[in-house]
Design an enzyme around this catalytic site. Structure first.
Site, PDB file in Angstrom:
ATOM      1  N   VAL A  24       0.814  -1.228   0.000  1.00 52.67           N
ATOM      2  CA  VAL A  24       0.000   0.000   0.000  1.00 52.67           C
ATOM      3  C   VAL A  24       0.843   1.271   0.000  1.00 52.67           C
ATOM      4  O   VAL A  24       0.335   2.357  -0.261  1.00 52.67           O
ATOM      5  CB  VAL A  24      -1.006   0.041   1.184  1.00 52.67           C
ATOM      6  CG1 VAL A  24      -2.066  -1.035   1.066  1.00 52.67           C
ATOM      7  CG2 VAL A  24      -0.308  -0.007   2.536  1.00 52.67           C
TER       8      VAL A  24
ATOM      9  N   TYR B 263       3.333   5.697  16.085  1.00 59.50           N
ATOM     10  CA  TYR B 263       2.226   4.768  15.786  1.00 59.50           C
ATOM     11  C   TYR B 263       0.896   5.407  16.176  1.00 59.50           C
ATOM     12  O   TYR B 263      -0.046   5.472  15.377  1.00 59.50           O
ATOM     13  CB  TYR B 263       2.419   3.427  16.501  1.00 59.50           C
ATOM     14  CG  TYR B 263       1.235   2.495  16.281  1.00 59.50           C
ATOM     15  CD1 TYR B 263       0.954   1.995  15.015  1.00 59.50           C
ATOM     16  CD2 TYR B 263       0.373   2.162  17.330  1.00 59.50           C
ATOM     17  CE1 TYR B 263      -0.144   1.175  14.789  1.00 59.50           C
ATOM     18  CE2 TYR B 263      -0.723   1.340  17.125  1.00 59.50           C
ATOM     19  CZ  TYR B 263      -0.976   0.852  15.843  1.00 59.50           C
ATOM     20  OH  TYR B 263      -2.073   0.048  15.620  1.00 59.50           O
TER      21      TYR B 263
HETATM   22  P1  NDP Z   1      -1.210  -8.299  11.444  1.00 64.72           P
HETATM   23  O1  NDP Z   1       0.246  -8.018  11.477  1.00 64.72           O
HETATM   24  O2  NDP Z   1      -1.676  -9.644  11.824  1.00 64.72           O
HETATM   25  O3  NDP Z   1      -1.790  -7.931  10.003  1.00 64.72           O
HETATM   26  C1  NDP Z   1      -1.381  -6.777   9.309  1.00 64.72           C
HETATM   27  C2  NDP Z   1      -1.788  -6.867   7.848  1.00 64.72           C
HETATM   28  O4  NDP Z   1      -1.388  -5.646   7.195  1.00 64.72           O
HETATM   29  C3  NDP Z   1      -1.108  -8.018   7.126  1.00 64.72           C
HETATM   30  O5  NDP Z   1      -2.047  -8.653   6.298  1.00 64.72           O
HETATM   31  C4  NDP Z   1      -0.041  -7.343   6.281  1.00 64.72           C
HETATM   32  O6  NDP Z   1       0.114  -8.049   5.055  1.00 64.72           O
HETATM   33  C5  NDP Z   1      -0.697  -5.982   6.005  1.00 64.72           C
HETATM   34  N1  NDP Z   1       0.293  -4.961   5.680  1.00 64.72           N
HETATM   35  C6  NDP Z   1       1.236  -4.419   6.490  1.00 64.72           C
HETATM   36  N2  NDP Z   1       2.017  -3.563   5.807  1.00 64.72           N
HETATM   37  C7  NDP Z   1       1.540  -3.566   4.521  1.00 64.72           C
HETATM   38  C8  NDP Z   1       1.931  -2.897   3.329  1.00 64.72           C
HETATM   39  N3  NDP Z   1       2.965  -2.040   3.299  1.00 64.72           N
HETATM   40  N4  NDP Z   1       1.245  -3.141   2.201  1.00 64.72           N
HETATM   41  C9  NDP Z   1       0.204  -3.993   2.200  1.00 64.72           C
HETATM   42  N5  NDP Z   1      -0.206  -4.663   3.301  1.00 64.72           N
HETATM   43  C10 NDP Z   1       0.460  -4.450   4.437  1.00 64.72           C
HETATM   44  O7  NDP Z   1      -1.863  -7.187  12.405  1.00 64.72           O
HETATM   45  P2  NDP Z   1      -3.385  -6.839  12.749  1.00 64.72           P
HETATM   46  O8  NDP Z   1      -4.341  -7.701  12.056  1.00 64.72           O
HETATM   47  O9  NDP Z   1      -3.461  -6.745  14.220  1.00 64.72           O
HETATM   48  O10 NDP Z   1      -3.431  -5.355  12.184  1.00 64.72           O
HETATM   49  C11 NDP Z   1      -4.396  -4.889  11.286  1.00 64.72           C
HETATM   50  C12 NDP Z   1      -4.674  -3.430  11.574  1.00 64.72           C
HETATM   51  O11 NDP Z   1      -5.207  -3.307  12.888  1.00 64.72           O
HETATM   52  C13 NDP Z   1      -3.442  -2.537  11.541  1.00 64.72           C
HETATM   53  O12 NDP Z   1      -3.781  -1.316  10.915  1.00 64.72           O
HETATM   54  C14 NDP Z   1      -3.126  -2.300  13.023  1.00 64.72           C
HETATM   55  O13 NDP Z   1      -2.468  -1.084  13.235  1.00 64.72           O
HETATM   56  C15 NDP Z   1      -4.531  -2.287  13.601  1.00 64.72           C
HETATM   57  N6  NDP Z   1      -4.674  -2.564  15.020  1.00 64.72           N
HETATM   58  C16 NDP Z   1      -4.180  -3.703  15.584  1.00 64.72           C
HETATM   59  C17 NDP Z   1      -4.365  -3.947  16.937  1.00 64.72           C
HETATM   60  C18 NDP Z   1      -3.797  -5.138  17.621  1.00 64.72           C
HETATM   61  O14 NDP Z   1      -3.597  -5.078  18.867  1.00 64.72           O
HETATM   62  N7  NDP Z   1      -3.536  -6.241  16.948  1.00 64.72           N
HETATM   63  C19 NDP Z   1      -5.151  -3.021  17.757  1.00 64.72           C
HETATM   64  C20 NDP Z   1      -5.582  -1.856  17.075  1.00 64.72           C
HETATM   65  C21 NDP Z   1      -5.389  -1.662  15.761  1.00 64.72           C
HETATM   66  P3  NDP Z   1       1.523  -8.347   4.337  1.00 64.72           P
HETATM   67  O15 NDP Z   1       2.574  -8.413   5.395  1.00 64.72           O
HETATM   68  O16 NDP Z   1       1.295  -9.640   3.621  1.00 64.72           O
HETATM   69  O17 NDP Z   1       1.707  -7.205   3.403  1.00 64.72           O
HETATM   70  C1  8X3 Z   2      -2.690  -1.582  18.713  1.00 65.51           C
HETATM   71  C2  8X3 Z   2      -3.137  -1.431  20.129  1.00 65.51           C
HETATM   72  O1  8X3 Z   2      -2.479  -0.560  22.409  1.00 65.51           O
HETATM   73  O2  8X3 Z   2      -0.796  -1.792  21.154  1.00 65.51           O
HETATM   74  O3  8X3 Z   2      -3.114  -0.526  17.944  1.00 65.51           O
HETATM   75  O4  8X3 Z   2      -1.394   0.430  20.518  1.00 65.51           O
HETATM   76  S1  8X3 Z   2      -1.903  -0.800  21.082  1.00 65.51           S
END
Ligand code: NDP
Ligand code: 8X3
Length: 254
Positions: free
Chosen positions: A59, A151
């Site tokens: 992305v 972040y």
């Molecule tokens: P994961 O690491 O499990 O998943 C992240 C996804 O984002 C992967 O599919 C990865 O795919 C994709 N991604 C990362 N960088 C890129 C890139 N440059 N281009 C395309 N795809 C990308 O984490 P989560 O499912 O937890 O995270 C998903 C979202 O939720 C994020 O935005 C995160 O900030 C947010 N979030 C997560 C929380 C948590 O505690 N887990 C809490 C709050 C928000 P690939 O590596 O194949 O490109």
């Molecule tokens: C992910 C949740 O609390 O690690 O966005 O920032 S926290």
């Protein structure tokens, strides 16, 4: 009724759980991510249930995002729901020690990547006067914590961008929601700790974090809520997470 969903970052965590949930319910899926092997596996598994189109793209690559999203086959081109989920945290060091490359990667992914995807898909939603954009923000965009510096700031951007989209889209049948999850067990911490799986495991020890499926259930609910209802933002934490007191430094040195 909505029927086609585009999920960025579908190769893991929230995005993957969301893909599975919507496949079980017969939606057409457009799934993106960088890891082609994982996209291929998802395609094999889910295309038995529902039509699936996968797009390998980073992305952060503006040209690639525009070219790939604008060349989606006609069968999939009427995107009803865009889930801007691709994102990451890198590091937890205080601002004066943090790695500038990590900061740039978070800004490029969580802010610029989300903006590129939105700007590509939104005109078609406006043309059709129909759609729902779900952005994945974070509690880190609402509440500061040590090491959250850039972040959290990227997720604060996502929150305000979501609200500003609503302002621009007033009068159109297009909804925007920012989901703001707290701690959730996915690959998120492995990425944040630069691949250190032992450190990542500790984040979820002796508690019950949210699961990726919890977030997929919320996305499903949003996608199926009545079109006249817009949930602006939805902050969700596990029951076993809450705020602490404000920090006060007591060794007076001033
Ligand atoms: P994961 O690491 O499990 O998943 C992240 C996804 O984002 C992967 O599919 C990865 O795919 C994709 N991604 C990362 N960088 C890129 C890139 N440059 N281009 C395309 N795809 C990308 O984490 P989560 O499912 O937890 O995270 C998903 C979202 O939720 C994020 O935005 C995160 O900030 C947010 N979030 C997560 C929380 C948590 O505690 N887990 C809490 C709050 C928000 P690939 O590596 O194949 O490109
Ligand atoms: C992910 C949740 O609390 O690690 O966005 O920032 S926290």
């Amino acid at each position: 009724m909505y029927k086609t969903i585009l999920i960025t970052g579908a190769t893991s965590g929230f995005g993957k759980a969301c893909a599975i949930k919507f496949a079980q319910n017969g939606w057409k899926l457009i799934l993106t991510g960088r890891r082609e092997d994982r996209l291929a596996k998802l395609y094999d598994e889910l295309s038995q249930k529902t039509p699936v189109h996968t797009l390998s793209m980073d992305v952060r690559n503006r040209r690639d995002v525009f070219e790939k999203l604008l060349s989606i086959p006609d069968d999939f081109a009427s995107i009803d729901v865009l889930v801007n989920n691709a994102g990451l945290a890198l590091g937890l060091l205080p601002a004066h020690e943090a790695d500038l490359d990590d900061w740039e990667t978070m800004i490029d992914t969580n802010i610029k990547g989300l903006v590129y995807c939105t700007r590509t898909i939104l005109p078609k939603m406006v043309e059709r006067n129909r759609g729902l954009i779900i952005n994945i923000g974070s509690i880190a965009g609402n509440w500061p914590y040590p090491g959250g510096n850039v972040y959290g700031a990227t997720k604060a951007f996502v929150q305000q961008f979501s609200r500003n989209l609503r302002s621009d889209l007033l009068g159109k049948n297009i909804r925007v929601t920012n989901i703001e999850p707290g701690i959730a067990e996915t690959e998120f911490s492995i990425v944040r700790y630069h691949g250190d799986e032992e450190e990542a495991k500790k984040v979820y020890q002796n508690t019950k974090a949210l699961s990726a499926e919890d977030i997929a259930d919320i996305i499903w609910w949003l996608a199926n809520s009545p079109e006249h209802v817009n949930i602006n933002q939805l902050e969700v934490m596990p029951t076993l997470q809450a705020w602490g007191p404000l920090n006060i430094f007591r060794e007076v040195k001033l």
